[in-house]
Design an enzyme around this catalytic site. Structure first.
Site, PDB file in Angstrom:
ATOM      1  N   GLU A 100     -19.040 -28.916  28.723  1.00 16.72           N
ATOM      2  CA  GLU A 100     -17.988 -29.894  28.423  1.00 16.72           C
ATOM      3  C   GLU A 100     -16.613 -29.269  28.202  1.00 16.72           C
ATOM      4  OE1 GLU A 100     -18.510 -32.102  24.759  1.00 16.72           O
ATOM      5  OE2 GLU A 100     -16.946 -33.528  25.281  1.00 16.72           O
TER       6      GLU A 100
ATOM      7  N   LYS B 291     -19.743 -32.452  31.521  1.00 10.86           N
ATOM      8  CA  LYS B 291     -19.148 -33.532  30.730  1.00 10.86           C
ATOM      9  C   LYS B 291     -17.646 -33.336  30.828  1.00 10.86           C
ATOM     10  CE  LYS B 291     -19.292 -35.739  26.212  1.00 10.86           C
ATOM     11  NZ  LYS B 291     -20.222 -36.250  25.195  1.00 10.86           N
TER      12      LYS B 291
HETATM   13  P1  13P Z   1     -16.019 -39.158  22.650  1.00 10.49           P
HETATM   14  O1  13P Z   1     -16.639 -40.057  23.683  1.00 10.49           O
HETATM   15  O2  13P Z   1     -15.751 -39.862  21.350  1.00 10.49           O
HETATM   16  O3  13P Z   1     -14.835 -38.410  23.171  1.00 10.49           O
HETATM   17  O4  13P Z   1     -17.083 -38.047  22.256  1.00 10.49           O
HETATM   18  C1  13P Z   1     -17.791 -37.409  23.224  1.00 10.49           C
HETATM   19  C2  13P Z   1     -18.281 -36.114  22.707  1.00 10.49           C
HETATM   20  O5  13P Z   1     -19.428 -35.910  22.470  1.00 10.49           O
HETATM   21  C3  13P Z   1     -17.319 -35.034  22.533  1.00 10.49           C
HETATM   22  O6  13P Z   1     -17.998 -33.846  22.255  1.00 10.49           O
END
Ligand code: 13P
Length: 341
Positions: A174, A216
């Site tokens: 991510e 992600k």
């Molecule tokens: P949000 O969808 O609130 O941005 O969170 C996603 C997430 O897991 C960030 O690490």
């Protein structure tokens, strides 16, 4: 099950992931406003309420949990994690232990928690965890993100991905380009392109199997303080464009974070991409705030509010499940035709 099979299940048509891995600042604010103690008990009630939402597995394939949630007992004294599996969803883990400032940087961060990670991942796998998630957060500013922060984070994400795969766990990598700031969508595009290109180079160096990896990603958006806000179609076009340039077709799926977008925009943007573009990867969601904002406002740590909070969660998850197939329409929001009952 192979890494590829788990990854495919996580992005099955109509399904996405719920990120429940952080008691967000909003959660803490809600507790404070209601005079509810910010303790293990409230966190357990909140987690149990979310995870036991009836029929959630119709549109949620997996749930990202913290180390605490993975080991948590529910109100009956049984494990929460086995409940997730029984309810047809895959438990995931966020094994990181918080952000630390990179030495010598201008306040830029990297995730911590690599020590003992190999052993912890083996333990999570034995508990039935199927995937992991590791976040890098890049703040767009006059001189940021720096080359240093992008490289350091890419290497840490790649190490975690390699260790996850060694344990039989699908890594979700991510790299988040954050929404906060007055930057234009063009600058967000350039930073996203740079970050993705370095991230994939690091995955290659670390011998990560791309077929067993999910990304992600953040969407390509105007900074929240930018006077010129890009419309839904432009966001969809620019996001798909940067992914086509930088994300290999071998990746089975890309799941978005919501990153502070409104519930509406998180759904509308995802839908516009899936409705209008042919892509080699599945494009779905891994939202925390854009799924839990409304349930949180309804819940208030009162058992009698749980059914309404669960219905709100189910509704948002269903809308995003439809958006993951390009089948969402605004009228469905107004009709609120879906309920968890
Ligand atoms: P949000 O969808 O609130 O941005 O969170 C996603 C997430 O897991 C960030 O690490």
């Amino acid at each position: 099950m192979s890494l590829y099979d788990i990854a495919k299940q996580l992005v099955a048509p109509g399904k996405g992931i719920m990120a429940a891995d952080r008691p967000s600042p909003a959660f803490r604010e809600l507790l404070a406003a209601e005079g509810i103690p910010d303790d293990e008990h409230s966190y357990r009630n909140w987690s149990e309420m979310l995870f036991t939402t009836p029929n959630l597995n119709e549109c949620v394939s997996g749930i990202i949990m913290t180390d605490e949630q993975v080991r948590m007992a529910d109100s009956r004294g049984e494990g929460l994690l086995p409940q997730v599996i029984e309810r047809g969803m895959i438990p995931g883990i966020s094994p990181f232990k918080g952000m630390v400032v990179l030495a010598g940087s201008d306040g830029e961060t990297v995730g911590s928690g690599l020590d003992g990670l190999r052993e912890r991942l083996a333990e999570y796998a034995a508990l039935g965890v199927g995937f992991s998630k590791w976040r890098a957060a890049f703040q767009v500013g006059p001189g940021t993100p720096s080359y240093y922060a992008i490289e350091a984070n890419a290497y840490v994400m790649a190490q975690v991905a390699a260790l996850s795969q060694e344990a039989g766990i699908v890594p979700i990598v991510e790299p988040e380009v954050m929404l906060w700031g007055d930057h234009t969508i063009e600058r967000c595009f350039d930073i996203t392109e740079w970050v993705l290109s370095r991230t994939f180079e690091a995955l290659y160096v670390h011998r990560v199997d791309l077929e067993g990896t999910l990304v992600k990603a953040s969407m390509v958006l105007s900074g929240n303080g930018c006077p010129q806000q890009a419309d839904v179609d432009t966001v969809a076009e620019q996001t798909v464009k940067v992914f086509r340039r930088q994300i290999p077709a071998a990746i089975p799926g890309i799941v978005f974070l919501s990153g502070g977008q409104s519930d509406y925009h998180a759904t509308a943007h995802l839908n516009a991409m899936n409705a209008n573009y042919e892509m080699p990867w599945r494009l779905s969601f891994s939202y925390a705030r854009a799924l839990q904002r409304e349930p949180m406002a309804i819940w208030r740590n009162r058992a009698e509010n749980a059914p309404a909070a669960q219905a709100a969660l189910y509704h948002r998850a269903k809308m995003n499940g439809l958006a993951s197939m390009g089948l969402w329409a605004e009228e469905l929001e107004a009709e609120a035709v879906f309920s968890s009952a």
